[in-house]
Scaffold this motif. Structure first.
Motif, PDB file in Angstrom:
ATOM      1  N   LEU A   1       0.829  -1.206   0.000  1.00 28.99           N
ATOM      2  CA  LEU A   1       0.000   0.000   0.000  1.00 28.99           C
ATOM      3  C   LEU A   1       0.863   1.256   0.000  1.00 28.99           C
ATOM      4  N   ALA A   2       0.481   2.199  -0.828  1.00 26.54           N
ATOM      5  CA  ALA A   2       1.131   3.505  -0.836  1.00 26.54           C
ATOM      6  C   ALA A   2       0.533   4.326   0.303  1.00 26.54           C
ATOM      7  N   ALA A   3       1.336   4.573   1.312  1.00 24.25           N
ATOM      8  CA  ALA A   3       0.889   5.327   2.485  1.00 24.25           C
ATOM      9  C   ALA A   3       0.671   6.791   2.112  1.00 24.25           C
ATOM     10  N   PRO A   4      -0.117   7.508   2.902  1.00 27.70           N
ATOM     11  CA  PRO A   4      -0.366   8.918   2.608  1.00 27.70           C
ATOM     12  C   PRO A   4       0.906   9.762   2.510  1.00 27.70           C
ATOM     13  N   ASP A   5       1.971   9.387   3.222  1.00 24.56           N
ATOM     14  CA  ASP A   5       3.222  10.155   3.172  1.00 24.56           C
ATOM     15  C   ASP A   5       4.162   9.680   2.068  1.00 24.56           C
ATOM     16  N   GLY A   6       3.703   8.737   1.236  1.00 22.78           N
ATOM     17  CA  GLY A   6       4.507   8.252   0.123  1.00 22.78           C
ATOM     18  C   GLY A   6       5.340   7.022   0.419  1.00 22.78           C
ATOM     19  N   THR A   7       5.405   6.590   1.679  1.00 28.39           N
ATOM     20  CA  THR A   7       6.145   5.372   2.004  1.00 28.39           C
ATOM     21  C   THR A   7       5.309   4.155   1.625  1.00 28.39           C
ATOM     22  N   LEU A   8       5.904   2.982   1.734  1.00 25.49           N
ATOM     23  CA  LEU A   8       5.230   1.739   1.373  1.00 25.49           C
ATOM     24  C   LEU A   8       4.939   0.927   2.630  1.00 25.49           C
ATOM     25  N   TRP A   9       3.688   0.528   2.787  1.00 24.95           N
ATOM     26  CA  TRP A   9       3.299  -0.386   3.862  1.00 24.95           C
ATOM     27  C   TRP A   9       3.107  -1.752   3.236  1.00 24.95           C
ATOM     28  N   THR A  10       3.638  -2.793   3.873  1.00 22.64           N
ATOM     29  CA  THR A  10       3.538  -4.131   3.306  1.00 22.64           C
ATOM     30  C   THR A  10       3.115  -5.157   4.338  1.00 22.64           C
ATOM     31  N   TRP A  11       2.448  -6.182   3.837  1.00 21.36           N
ATOM     32  CA  TRP A  11       2.091  -7.361   4.616  1.00 21.36           C
ATOM     33  C   TRP A  11       2.321  -8.567   3.704  1.00 21.36           C
ATOM     34  N   GLY A  12       2.748  -9.672   4.263  1.00 23.60           N
ATOM     35  CA  GLY A  12       2.929 -10.897   3.506  1.00 23.60           C
ATOM     36  C   GLY A  12       4.293 -10.988   2.847  1.00 23.60           C
ATOM     37  N   PRO A  13       4.637 -12.186   2.406  1.00 23.84           N
ATOM     38  CA  PRO A  13       5.966 -12.417   1.823  1.00 23.84           C
ATOM     39  C   PRO A  13       6.158 -11.701   0.486  1.00 23.84           C
ATOM     40  N   ALA A  14       7.342 -11.154   0.288  1.00 28.35           N
ATOM     41  CA  ALA A  14       7.654 -10.413  -0.931  1.00 28.35           C
ATOM     42  C   ALA A  14       7.526 -11.281  -2.178  1.00 28.35           C
ATOM     43  N   GLU A  15       7.751 -12.573  -2.038  1.00 28.93           N
ATOM     44  CA  GLU A  15       7.710 -13.470  -3.191  1.00 28.93           C
ATOM     45  C   GLU A  15       6.323 -14.047  -3.481  1.00 28.93           C
ATOM     46  N   ALA A  16       5.310 -13.645  -2.734  1.00 27.02           N
ATOM     47  CA  ALA A  16       3.956 -14.184  -2.933  1.00 27.02           C
ATOM     48  C   ALA A  16       3.463 -13.907  -4.350  1.00 27.02           C
ATOM     49  N   GLU A  17       2.823 -14.906  -4.951  1.00 27.21           N
ATOM     50  CA  GLU A  17       2.281 -14.749  -6.300  1.00 27.21           C
ATOM     51  C   GLU A  17       0.948 -14.001  -6.294  1.00 27.21           C
ATOM     52  N   GLN A  18       0.207 -14.119  -5.211  1.00 28.75           N
ATOM     53  CA  GLN A  18      -1.069 -13.414  -5.066  1.00 28.75           C
ATOM     54  C   GLN A  18      -0.762 -12.066  -4.419  1.00 28.75           C
ATOM     55  N   ARG A  19      -1.110 -10.971  -5.120  1.00 27.66           N
ATOM     56  CA  ARG A  19      -0.714  -9.645  -4.660  1.00 27.66           C
ATOM     57  C   ARG A  19      -1.871  -8.655  -4.756  1.00 27.66           C
ATOM     58  N   ILE A  20      -1.871  -7.735  -3.817  1.00 26.82           N
ATOM     59  CA  ILE A  20      -2.791  -6.593  -3.830  1.00 26.82           C
ATOM     60  C   ILE A  20      -1.918  -5.345  -3.752  1.00 26.82           C
TER      61      ILE A  20
END
Length: 169
Positions: free
Chosen positions: A97-116
């Motif tokens: 997710l693109a945070a309001p301040d421009g940083t990136l918020w993440t959940w789940g493994p970076a290599e996951a094939e299913q992505r949002i």
């Protein structure tokens, strides 16, 4: 009304502090640890605040406080499948997710094939069902992730009909 709200808040704080470490609190959905219950109350307050803003035609500026709503949205993936009578996918999802301040918020493994991927505000509007998925800049990669966009919910209980496509402009 304000005094009643403040008294209720103080009572909730006292009750949650009294919960033994590791114990869960019964709730409308699955029982939760106190920290999760607090996050859920923040999510509900934000979502219903959005309802008020929508009714008044007010646009609220997104802030870093959306992280709590996004967090519970990401953590309730399997719950959304279960409440819809479906089996959650075995594979983990990656949520970026693109945070309001421009940083990136993440959940789940970076290599996951299913992505949002989405702006944080749009993801929060999705998981609280305050907007129709087609009205948001939320993207899915993978069939399971695409399905989840249609059933995502960060709140306990039945989802209801949700919002109509185009309902908010």
């Amino acid at each position: 009304m304000l005094e009643r709200w403040r008294a209720g808040r103080a009572a909730l704080v006292a009750a949650l502090r009294a919960v033994p470490e590791g114990a869960k609190v019964p709730w409308f959905g699955p029982p939760m640890r106190p920290g999760s219950m607090i996050t859920a109350r923040l999510m509900e307050t934000w979502a219903h605040g959005q309802d008020v803003a929508d009714a008044l035609g007010v646009t609220r500026a997104p802030t870093h406080r959306l992280r709590a709503v996004a967090h519970i949205g990401a953590r309730t993936r399997d719950f959304a499948y279960t409440v819809h009578g479906r089996t959650p996918p075995a594979a983990a999802f990656r949520i970026e997710l693109a945070a309001p301040d421009g940083t990136l918020w993440t959940w789940g493994p970076a290599e996951a094939e299913q992505r949002i991927t989405a702006p944080a505000l749009d993801f929060c509007l999705l998981v609280t069902q305050r907007r129709h998925p087609d009205d948001l800049a939320v993207q899915a990669e993978g069939a399971d992730a695409a399905e989840w966009l249609t059933i995502a919910q960060a709140f306990a209980g039945p989802s209801g009909a949700g919002r109509a496509k185009g309902q908010f402009g």
